[in-house]
Design a protein around this motif. Structure first.
Motif, PDB file in Angstrom:
ATOM      1  N   ASN A 126      -9.122  -0.948   8.731  1.00 44.75           N
ATOM      2  CA  ASN A 126      -8.569  -2.126   8.047  1.00 44.75           C
ATOM      3  C   ASN A 126      -9.333  -2.432   6.765  1.00 44.75           C
ATOM      4  O   ASN A 126      -8.739  -2.778   5.747  1.00 44.75           O
ATOM      5  CB  ASN A 126      -8.570  -3.341   8.973  1.00 44.75           C
ATOM      6  CG  ASN A 126      -7.580  -3.178  10.105  1.00 44.75           C
ATOM      7  OD1 ASN A 126      -6.589  -2.471   9.976  1.00 44.75           O
ATOM      8  ND2 ASN A 126      -7.841  -3.843  11.215  1.00 44.75           N
ATOM      9  N   VAL A 129      -8.312   0.115   4.105  1.00 49.62           N
ATOM     10  CA  VAL A 129      -6.974  -0.187   3.584  1.00 49.62           C
ATOM     11  C   VAL A 129      -7.046  -1.351   2.604  1.00 49.62           C
ATOM     12  O   VAL A 129      -6.486  -1.296   1.506  1.00 49.62           O
ATOM     13  CB  VAL A 129      -5.994  -0.505   4.751  1.00 49.62           C
ATOM     14  CG1 VAL A 129      -4.696  -1.104   4.234  1.00 49.62           C
ATOM     15  CG2 VAL A 129      -5.711   0.760   5.545  1.00 49.62           C
ATOM     16  N   ARG A 130      -7.746  -2.408   2.978  1.00 49.73           N
ATOM     17  CA  ARG A 130      -7.877  -3.578   2.081  1.00 49.73           C
ATOM     18  C   ARG A 130      -8.540  -3.197   0.774  1.00 49.73           C
ATOM     19  O   ARG A 130      -8.110  -3.606  -0.291  1.00 49.73           O
ATOM     20  CB  ARG A 130      -8.690  -4.682   2.767  1.00 49.73           C
ATOM     21  CG  ARG A 130      -7.900  -5.536   3.730  1.00 49.73           C
ATOM     22  CD  ARG A 130      -8.660  -6.797   4.141  1.00 49.73           C
ATOM     23  NE  ARG A 130     -10.032  -6.562   4.547  1.00 49.73           N
ATOM     24  CZ  ARG A 130     -10.422  -6.195   5.772  1.00 49.73           C
ATOM     25  NH1 ARG A 130      -9.528  -6.003   6.721  1.00 49.73           N
ATOM     26  NH2 ARG A 130     -11.692  -6.012   6.053  1.00 49.73           N
ATOM     27  N   GLN A 133      -6.136  -1.143  -1.519  1.00 53.01           N
ATOM     28  CA  GLN A 133      -4.855  -1.704  -1.951  1.00 53.01           C
ATOM     29  C   GLN A 133      -4.959  -2.206  -3.342  1.00 53.01           C
ATOM     30  O   GLN A 133      -5.383  -2.952  -3.921  1.00 53.01           O
ATOM     31  CB  GLN A 133      -4.370  -2.794  -1.000  1.00 53.01           C
ATOM     32  CG  GLN A 133      -3.808  -2.189   0.243  1.00 53.01           C
ATOM     33  CD  GLN A 133      -3.336  -3.235   1.253  1.00 53.01           C
ATOM     34  OE1 GLN A 133      -3.874  -4.304   1.338  1.00 53.01           O
ATOM     35  NE2 GLN A 133      -2.320  -2.884   2.010  1.00 53.01           N
TER      36      GLN A 133
END
Length: 133
Positions: A126, A129-130, A133
């Motif tokens: 997670n 991914v953050r 982005q």
């Protein structure tokens, strides 16, 4: 050159190939590769989609999506038809056999998920991914 850091792109590509291989090995008894399973689940979630939109939803380019759809269509898991508004458009629809393939493959996918969560914590994924982005 010995003090250069590794190429991030090459490292991440190598990592994704390793993860994909691990999922594919775990899912082998289902007869589906993880990318095919993902395509079927996307169609189950969103309903019939143009191949272009399906590719975008799955994070694949259109030609790669076509290569993934061909065996799924041969197996009867998806049906490809001509678009109603634009006859050049191809629309993918999940079939009953495709729905059953999802049911049969899900325990293998779940096992792959658990193994990946054991190796790489979901919070790490997670965070990555953050950050990307």
């Amino acid at each position: 050159m010995a003090d250069e850091s590794p190429c991030t792109c090459t490292t991440l590509r190598r990592l994704t190939r390793m993860v994909t291989t691990a999922y594919d090995e775990t899912m082998k008894p289902s007869g589906l590769r993880v990318t095919q399973f993902s395509v079927l689940r996307t169609l189950a979630r969103l309903g019939p989609l143009s191949v272009t939109r399906l590719a975008a939803e799955a994070g694949l380019d259109r030609s790669t999506m076509g290569r993934n759809l061909d065996p799924l269509e041969r197996e009867g898991f998806v049906r490809i038809t001509v678009g109603e508004a634009d006859h050049r458009e191809r629309v993918a629809t999940l079939t009953e056999a495709g729905e059953e393939a999802i049911v049969q493959a899900t325990p293998f996918w779940d096992a792959a998920q658990r193994e990946m969560a054991r190796r790489i914590s979901p919070s790490t994924i997670n965070m990555l991914v953050r950050q990307l982005q």
